[in-house]
Design a protein around this motif. Structure first.
Motif, PDB file in Angstrom:
ATOM      1  N   SER A   1      -7.802  -7.978  -8.791  1.00  0.00           N
ATOM      2  CA  SER A   1      -8.405  -9.117  -9.502  1.00  0.00           C
ATOM      3  C   SER A   1      -9.909  -8.937  -9.721  1.00  0.00           C
ATOM      4  O   SER A   1     -10.512  -9.696 -10.469  1.00  0.00           O
ATOM      5  CB  SER A   1      -8.127 -10.420  -8.752  1.00  0.00           C
ATOM      6  N   VAL A   2     -10.476  -7.939  -9.082  1.00  0.00           N
ATOM      7  CA  VAL A   2     -11.907  -7.669  -9.280  1.00  0.00           C
ATOM      8  C   VAL A   2     -12.148  -6.967 -10.626  1.00  0.00           C
ATOM      9  O   VAL A   2     -13.214  -7.116 -11.229  1.00  0.00           O
ATOM     10  CB  VAL A   2     -12.435  -6.794  -8.109  1.00  0.00           C
ATOM     11  N   TYR A   3     -11.154  -6.256 -11.139  1.00  0.00           N
ATOM     12  CA  TYR A   3     -11.356  -5.442 -12.345  1.00  0.00           C
ATOM     13  C   TYR A   3     -11.347  -6.305 -13.617  1.00  0.00           C
ATOM     14  O   TYR A   3     -10.357  -7.004 -13.887  1.00  0.00           O
ATOM     15  CB  TYR A   3     -10.269  -4.369 -12.462  1.00  0.00           C
TER      16      TYR A   3
ATOM     17  N   GLY B   1     -17.772 -13.011  -4.459  1.00  0.00           N
ATOM     18  CA  GLY B   1     -18.826 -12.025  -4.704  1.00  0.00           C
ATOM     19  C   GLY B   1     -18.603 -11.144  -5.913  1.00  0.00           C
ATOM     20  O   GLY B   1     -19.501 -10.404  -6.314  1.00  0.00           O
ATOM     21  N   ARG B   2     -17.423 -11.190  -6.544  1.00  0.00           N
ATOM     22  CA  ARG B   2     -17.183 -10.247  -7.640  1.00  0.00           C
ATOM     23  C   ARG B   2     -18.013 -10.654  -8.859  1.00  0.00           C
ATOM     24  O   ARG B   2     -18.364 -11.824  -9.039  1.00  0.00           O
ATOM     25  CB  ARG B   2     -15.689 -10.171  -7.985  1.00  0.00           C
TER      26      ARG B   2
ATOM     27  N   LEU C   1     -15.035 -16.785  -7.850  1.00  0.00           N
ATOM     28  CA  LEU C   1     -14.604 -18.120  -7.434  1.00  0.00           C
ATOM     29  C   LEU C   1     -15.825 -19.035  -7.389  1.00  0.00           C
ATOM     30  O   LEU C   1     -16.812 -18.725  -6.720  1.00  0.00           O
ATOM     31  CB  LEU C   1     -13.983 -18.045  -6.034  1.00  0.00           C
ATOM     32  N   ALA C   2     -15.765 -20.128  -8.126  1.00  0.00           N
ATOM     33  CA  ALA C   2     -16.869 -21.096  -8.119  1.00  0.00           C
ATOM     34  C   ALA C   2     -16.336 -22.428  -8.620  1.00  0.00           C
ATOM     35  O   ALA C   2     -15.365 -22.477  -9.374  1.00  0.00           O
ATOM     36  CB  ALA C   2     -17.998 -20.618  -9.030  1.00  0.00           C
ATOM     37  N   ALA C   3     -17.012 -23.496  -8.214  1.00  0.00           N
ATOM     38  CA  ALA C   3     -16.660 -24.818  -8.743  1.00  0.00           C
ATOM     39  C   ALA C   3     -17.378 -24.992 -10.070  1.00  0.00           C
ATOM     40  O   ALA C   3     -18.567 -24.700 -10.170  1.00  0.00           O
ATOM     41  CB  ALA C   3     -17.104 -25.896  -7.768  1.00  0.00           C
TER      42      ALA C   3
END
Ligand code: DC
Length: 231
Positions: free
Chosen positions: A106-108, A189-190, A195-197
């Protein structure tokens, strides 16, 4: 409420173990909407990579594989089914190996772009609740309603431990908590779609709430949103 004319797009984001998928499934059921667990799509991509014997760290090969992989989510009698190139892999996705594989792929950005198209295609008619990490920020920045569900790390780890044990795998709380913290850090961190609100997300802390309590809070927000003076 299911017969309201307007069929909304609802985004639910949050870290591992916050209760997103349960909340999304129950909210979708209550509204007569479709539930899409976007994490299952990343897990499906992780499964495909493992199946093909490709090294998860080989971004170029993972990207090439993602480009030629068809992932679909279809309604099932109880819960949605995830298909990879037409094969139903639903029962194979919630394992510690797929926790790790999905977290890595999921980082790519190439994997994310591929799934983004599929995810957006599913919301054309509205009437959908999608949960994940970037649904309110990237997938549906114009969603009608956005929720950010969180809980204390220790509580999330205990929920995850319960899930892992139910799937028949032996595990200890300390190891599971470290694993959850590691996946959270990778998600936050990616570079692409961390991930963020979303700034306009409604935050719900599920540390002291059960699934019923979370659903109640969400339904209250949906009702508020659907009031005639709001649509
Ligand atoms: O929610 P989950 O544990 O099933 O998600 C599996 C992995 O997929 C998780 O490590 C983060 C990633 N994911 C993501 O990057 N973006 C999403 N919208 C959903 C999941």
């Amino acid at each position: 409420m299911a017969d309201q004319k307007r069929r909304l797009v609802i985004a639910i984001d949050g870290p591992v173990g916050a209760g997103k998928s349960t909340a999304a499934r129950r909210l979708a059921d209550a509204l007569g909407y479709v539930h899409v667990d976007s994490g299952a799509m990343y897990r499906a991509m992780g499964w495909k990579v493992a199946q093909a014997g490709v090294d998860l760290r080989d971004r170029r090969r993972v990207a090439a594989l993602a480009a030629e992989t068809e992932i679909r989510v279809e309604p099932g009698p109880e819960s949605p089914h995830t298909l990879v190139d037409g094969v139903d892999v639903t029962a194979l996705l919630r394992t510690p190996a797929m926790d790790e594989a999905s977290s890595v792929v999921s980082v790519y950005p190439e994997v994310r772009d591929r799934l983004l198209d599929i995810q957006r295609g599913m919301a054309k008619e509205g009437g959908i609740v999608m949960d994940g990490r970037d649904i309110g920020t990237v997938v549906f920045p114009d969603a009608d309603l956005k929720f950010y569900l969180d809980a204390a790390l220790t509580v999330r780890a205990r929920r995850r431990l319960h899930e892992v044990q139910q799937s028949g795998t032996a595990a200890g709380l300390e190891a599971v908590q470290a694993e959850v913290a590691r996946r959270d850090a990778r998600d936050r961190g990616r570079e692409t779609s961390p991930l963020a609100a979303a700034p306009d997300a409604i935050r719900i802390d599920s540390t002291a709430l059960d699934a019923e309590g979370v659903l109640g809070r969400m339904l209250a927000e949906v009702r508020r949103f659907l009031k005639p003076d709001n649509s």
